[in-house]
Design a protein around this motif. Structure first.
Motif, PDB file in Angstrom:
ATOM      1  N   ILE A  52       0.835  -1.120   0.090  1.00  0.00           N
ATOM      2  CA  ILE A  52       0.054   0.032  -0.003  1.00  0.00           C
ATOM      3  C   ILE A  52       0.891   1.235  -0.030  1.00  0.00           C
ATOM      4  CG2 ILE A  52      -1.461   1.202   1.345  1.00  0.00           C
ATOM      5  CD1 ILE A  52      -3.100  -1.083   2.183  1.00  0.00           C
ATOM      6  N   ALA A  53       1.904   1.263   0.930  1.00  0.00           N
ATOM      7  CA  ALA A  53       2.701   2.505   0.936  1.00  0.00           C
ATOM      8  C   ALA A  53       3.439   2.800  -0.263  1.00  0.00           C
ATOM      9  CB  ALA A  53       3.591   2.264   2.136  1.00  0.00           C
ATOM     10  N   ALA A  54       4.015   1.744  -0.811  1.00  0.00           N
ATOM     11  CA  ALA A  54       4.593   1.828  -2.010  1.00  0.00           C
ATOM     12  C   ALA A  54       3.815   2.380  -3.242  1.00  0.00           C
ATOM     13  CB  ALA A  54       5.440   0.541  -2.695  1.00  0.00           C
ATOM     14  N   LEU A  55       2.626   1.733  -3.418  1.00  0.00           N
ATOM     15  CA  LEU A  55       1.484   2.220  -4.531  1.00  0.00           C
ATOM     16  C   LEU A  55       1.296   3.876  -4.085  1.00  0.00           C
ATOM     17  CD1 LEU A  55      -0.555  -0.702  -4.674  1.00  0.00           C
ATOM     18  CD2 LEU A  55       1.001  -0.035  -6.461  1.00  0.00           C
ATOM     19  N   ILE A  56       1.017   4.071  -2.903  1.00  0.00           N
ATOM     20  CA  ILE A  56       0.911   5.646  -2.571  1.00  0.00           C
ATOM     21  C   ILE A  56       1.855   6.397  -2.986  1.00  0.00           C
ATOM     22  CG2 ILE A  56       0.395   7.433  -0.794  1.00  0.00           C
ATOM     23  CD1 ILE A  56      -1.238   4.977   0.810  1.00  0.00           C
ATOM     24  N   SER A  57       3.198   6.153  -2.485  1.00  0.00           N
ATOM     25  CA  SER A  57       4.572   6.654  -2.762  1.00  0.00           C
ATOM     26  C   SER A  57       4.694   6.833  -4.379  1.00  0.00           C
ATOM     27  CB  SER A  57       5.667   6.090  -2.216  1.00  0.00           C
ATOM     28  OG  SER A  57       6.772   6.679  -2.650  1.00  0.00           O
ATOM     29  N   ALA A  58       4.193   5.845  -5.276  1.00  0.00           N
ATOM     30  CA  ALA A  58       4.243   5.935  -6.472  1.00  0.00           C
ATOM     31  C   ALA A  58       3.309   6.826  -7.232  1.00  0.00           C
ATOM     32  CB  ALA A  58       4.205   4.582  -7.219  1.00  0.00           C
ATOM     33  N   GLY A  59       2.377   7.277  -6.700  1.00  0.00           N
ATOM     34  CA  GLY A  59       1.454   8.283  -7.259  1.00  0.00           C
ATOM     35  C   GLY A  59       0.026   7.812  -7.405  1.00  0.00           C
ATOM     36  N   LEU A  60      -0.267   6.347  -7.122  1.00  0.00           N
ATOM     37  CA  LEU A  60      -1.404   5.589  -7.569  1.00  0.00           C
ATOM     38  C   LEU A  60      -2.709   6.112  -6.679  1.00  0.00           C
ATOM     39  CD1 LEU A  60      -1.653   2.739  -9.225  1.00  0.00           C
ATOM     40  CD2 LEU A  60       0.340   4.198  -9.123  1.00  0.00           C
ATOM     41  N   GLY A  61      -2.544   6.950  -5.581  1.00  0.00           N
ATOM     42  CA  GLY A  61      -3.567   7.489  -4.977  1.00  0.00           C
ATOM     43  C   GLY A  61      -3.190   7.761  -3.445  1.00  0.00           C
ATOM     44  N   VAL A  62      -4.085   7.874  -2.668  1.00  0.00           N
ATOM     45  CA  VAL A  62      -3.875   8.207  -1.034  1.00  0.00           C
ATOM     46  C   VAL A  62      -4.217   7.090  -0.300  1.00  0.00           C
ATOM     47  CG1 VAL A  62      -4.126  10.530  -1.756  1.00  0.00           C
ATOM     48  CG2 VAL A  62      -5.991   9.471  -0.736  1.00  0.00           C
ATOM     49  N   GLY A  63      -4.289   7.016   0.849  1.00  0.00           N
ATOM     50  CA  GLY A  63      -4.640   5.881   1.690  1.00  0.00           C
ATOM     51  C   GLY A  63      -4.559   6.150   3.226  1.00  0.00           C
ATOM     52  N   LEU A  64      -5.304   5.515   3.957  1.00  0.00           N
ATOM     53  CA  LEU A  64      -5.233   5.539   5.439  1.00  0.00           C
ATOM     54  C   LEU A  64      -4.177   4.763   6.102  1.00  0.00           C
ATOM     55  CD1 LEU A  64      -8.948   5.390   6.695  1.00  0.00           C
ATOM     56  CD2 LEU A  64      -7.601   7.305   6.287  1.00  0.00           C
ATOM     57  N   VAL A  65      -3.085   5.312   6.804  1.00  0.00           N
ATOM     58  CA  VAL A  65      -1.937   4.800   7.423  1.00  0.00           C
ATOM     59  C   VAL A  65      -1.708   5.110   8.883  1.00  0.00           C
ATOM     60  CG1 VAL A  65       0.410   4.611   7.247  1.00  0.00           C
ATOM     61  CG2 VAL A  65      -0.764   4.722   5.298  1.00  0.00           C
ATOM     62  N   PRO A  66      -1.567   4.060   9.651  1.00  0.00           N
ATOM     63  CA  PRO A  66      -1.486   4.418  11.163  1.00  0.00           C
ATOM     64  C   PRO A  66      -0.294   5.254  11.814  1.00  0.00           C
ATOM     65  CG  PRO A  66      -1.087   2.016  10.775  1.00  0.00           C
ATOM     66  CD  PRO A  66      -1.548   2.691   9.385  1.00  0.00           C
ATOM     67  N   ALA A  67      -0.320   5.931  12.561  1.00  0.00           N
ATOM     68  CA  ALA A  67       0.860   6.667  13.011  1.00  0.00           C
ATOM     69  C   ALA A  67       2.228   5.919  13.289  1.00  0.00           C
ATOM     70  CB  ALA A  67       0.668   7.526  14.217  1.00  0.00           C
ATOM     71  N   PHE A  68       1.791   4.485  13.694  1.00  0.00           N
ATOM     72  CA  PHE A  68       2.922   3.644  13.735  1.00  0.00           C
ATOM     73  C   PHE A  68       3.784   3.471  12.700  1.00  0.00           C
ATOM     74  CE2 PHE A  68       4.758  -0.730  13.878  1.00  0.00           C
ATOM     75  CZ  PHE A  68       5.325  -0.823  15.040  1.00  0.00           C
ATOM     76  N   ALA A  69       3.436   3.438  11.506  1.00  0.00           N
ATOM     77  CA  ALA A  69       4.316   3.494  10.410  1.00  0.00           C
ATOM     78  C   ALA A  69       5.029   4.638  10.074  1.00  0.00           C
ATOM     79  CB  ALA A  69       2.990   3.076   9.105  1.00  0.00           C
ATOM     80  N   LEU A  70       4.881   5.696  10.691  1.00  0.00           N
ATOM     81  CA  LEU A  70       5.925   6.789  10.629  1.00  0.00           C
ATOM     82  C   LEU A  70       7.257   6.704  11.086  1.00  0.00           C
ATOM     83  CD1 LEU A  70       3.522   9.779  11.704  1.00  0.00           C
ATOM     84  CD2 LEU A  70       3.684   8.938   9.337  1.00  0.00           C
ATOM     85  N   GLY A  71       7.390   5.480  11.771  1.00  0.00           N
ATOM     86  CA  GLY A  71       8.705   5.299  12.300  1.00  0.00           C
ATOM     87  C   GLY A  71       9.611   4.169  11.883  1.00  0.00           C
ATOM     88  N   GLY A  72      10.651   4.151  12.272  1.00  0.00           N
ATOM     89  CA  GLY A  72      11.452   2.759  12.034  1.00  0.00           C
ATOM     90  C   GLY A  72      11.505   2.227  10.742  1.00  0.00           C
ATOM     91  N   SER A  73      11.630   0.855  10.543  1.00  0.00           N
ATOM     92  CA  SER A  73      11.867   0.333   9.210  1.00  0.00           C
ATOM     93  C   SER A  73      10.342   0.342   8.627  1.00  0.00           C
ATOM     94  CB  SER A  73      12.297  -1.113   9.333  1.00  0.00           C
ATOM     95  OG  SER A  73      11.449  -1.867  10.156  1.00  0.00           O
ATOM     96  N   THR A  74       9.301   0.396   9.105  1.00  0.00           N
ATOM     97  CA  THR A  74       7.918   0.506   8.421  1.00  0.00           C
ATOM     98  C   THR A  74       7.557   2.078   7.899  1.00  0.00           C
ATOM     99  OG1 THR A  74       6.939   0.702  10.756  1.00  0.00           O
ATOM    100  CG2 THR A  74       7.151  -1.487   9.964  1.00  0.00           C
ATOM    101  N   ARG A  75       8.427   2.900   8.006  1.00  0.00           N
ATOM    102  CA  ARG A  75       8.196   4.062   7.833  1.00  0.00           C
ATOM    103  C   ARG A  75       7.706   4.255   6.047  1.00  0.00           C
ATOM    104  NH1 ARG A  75       8.540   9.412   9.112  1.00  0.00           N
ATOM    105  NH2 ARG A  75       8.722  10.859   7.600  1.00  0.00           N
ATOM    106  N   VAL A  76       6.663   5.046   6.063  1.00  0.00           N
ATOM    107  CA  VAL A  76       5.751   5.251   4.696  1.00  0.00           C
ATOM    108  C   VAL A  76       6.546   6.183   3.981  1.00  0.00           C
ATOM    109  CG1 VAL A  76       3.706   5.880   3.694  1.00  0.00           C
ATOM    110  CG2 VAL A  76       3.703   4.402   5.675  1.00  0.00           C
TER     111      VAL A  76
END
Length: 298
Positions: free
Chosen positions: A223-247
């Motif tokens: 999901i994060a990779a597709l959002i980053s690639a410009g395919l769209g937007v999406g809901l992501v938890p705050a937890f994903a902002l840190g560490g190796s899971t960073r969006v």
């Protein structure tokens, strides 16, 4: 009643499809049909409705619940005996909707207990209570409520869920965004039943809106990779902002107090947990989700 017949019944009850159950069990369909007919004869009542598609009836659901518990107890007994005989800590089976949140405590657990066999299973939230009551798994982690009857639980974290947008998106850098402003946005979303999709649908439905989903993803890590690639937007938890899971995208708070997720650890009330399962329960329950490190026992 033979144990094998009961196990076959559970597969038919789950799938409500004889040929599909026969294929999964690798038995001939006529043989499976006779097994179900024998069970119904022994019980003196039908377990399925056969008008049109095969459906488990009320009696069948009642019987299924008892069979799941009975077979679960037998399996728990075997595991307890094996643990006692080997004088070891046993094994542990953990189910979750996603394991990205759990990578920290799982890695710490494996470092501390390298010889323990850890079995991880993906499971939708709606199946978790059944898996726990039948003792198919020891522990479950869900990001949405599940039926709590016969279960014990501890909340692990309660966090905000925001909107992830590609870098350079018009919403990037905003201090907040309302759900109404997202009505025309293209969404990358998890499939139906996942906590993220249910949250998205619930937020929009409360405002008589329907999200415009352009990509439905089973592989949640994509999901994060597709959002980053410009395919769209999406809901992501705050937890994903840190560490190796960073969006790799911008994260914008959503102006709604309901745009949150609560992650909860569940286990069966009164069920036998191996030493390995108890140790994992402690590791996960006492994890510091802010620092990503173990914390003092609660």
């Amino acid at each position: 009643m033979e144990l094998n017949s009961l196990r076959q019944f559970l597969v038919v009850a789950r799938l409500e499809h004889l040929s599909g159950a026969a294929e999964e069990l690798r038995v001939a369909q006529p043989s499976l049909s006779r097994t179900i007919a024998r069970l119904e004869s022994e019980l003196g009542t039908p377990l399925f409705d056969r008008s049109g598609r095969l459906r488990l009836n009320d009696t069948g659901r009642l019987f299924r619940d008892h069979v799941e518990r009975a077979l679960g107890e037998l399996d728990a007994g075997r595991r307890a005996v094996a643990e006692a005989a080997s004088e070891g800590v046993g094994s542990v089976r953990l189910a979750s909707e996603t394991f990205l949140t759990l990578t920290g405590p799982l890695a710490a657990y494996k470092r501390a207990h390298p010889t323990v066999e850890v079995e991880l299973r993906w499971a939708p939230a709606e199946d978790m209570a059944r898996h726990l009551r039948s003792q198919e798994v020891d522990l479950c982690v869900a990001s949405q409520p599940i039926p709590a009857e016969g279960l014990e639980s501890v909340e692990l974290l309660d966090e905000a869920v925001g909107l992830a947008v590609p870098l350079g998106h018009p919403l990037a850098g905003r201090a907040g965004v309302s759900v109404e402003e997202l009505a025309d946005q293209a969404f990358v979303s998890a499939g139906r039943g996942h906590w993220q999709r249910r949250l998205l649908d619930r937020l929009f439905a409360a405002r008589d809106l329907t999200p415009r989903i352009v990509c439905e993803v089973d592989e949640l890590s994509a999901i994060a990779a597709l959002i980053s690639a410009g395919l769209g937007v999406g809901l992501v938890p705050a937890f994903a902002l840190g560490g190796s899971t960073r969006v790799p995208a911008a994260w914008v708070p959503v102006d709604s107090p309901d745009c949150r997720r609560a992650v909860t650890l569940y286990w069966g009330a009164g069920s036998h947990l191996s030493t390995a399962a108890r140790l994992m329960r402690t590791t996960i329950a006492n994890w510091d989700w802010t620092t990503g490190e173990p914390q003092e026992k609660r």
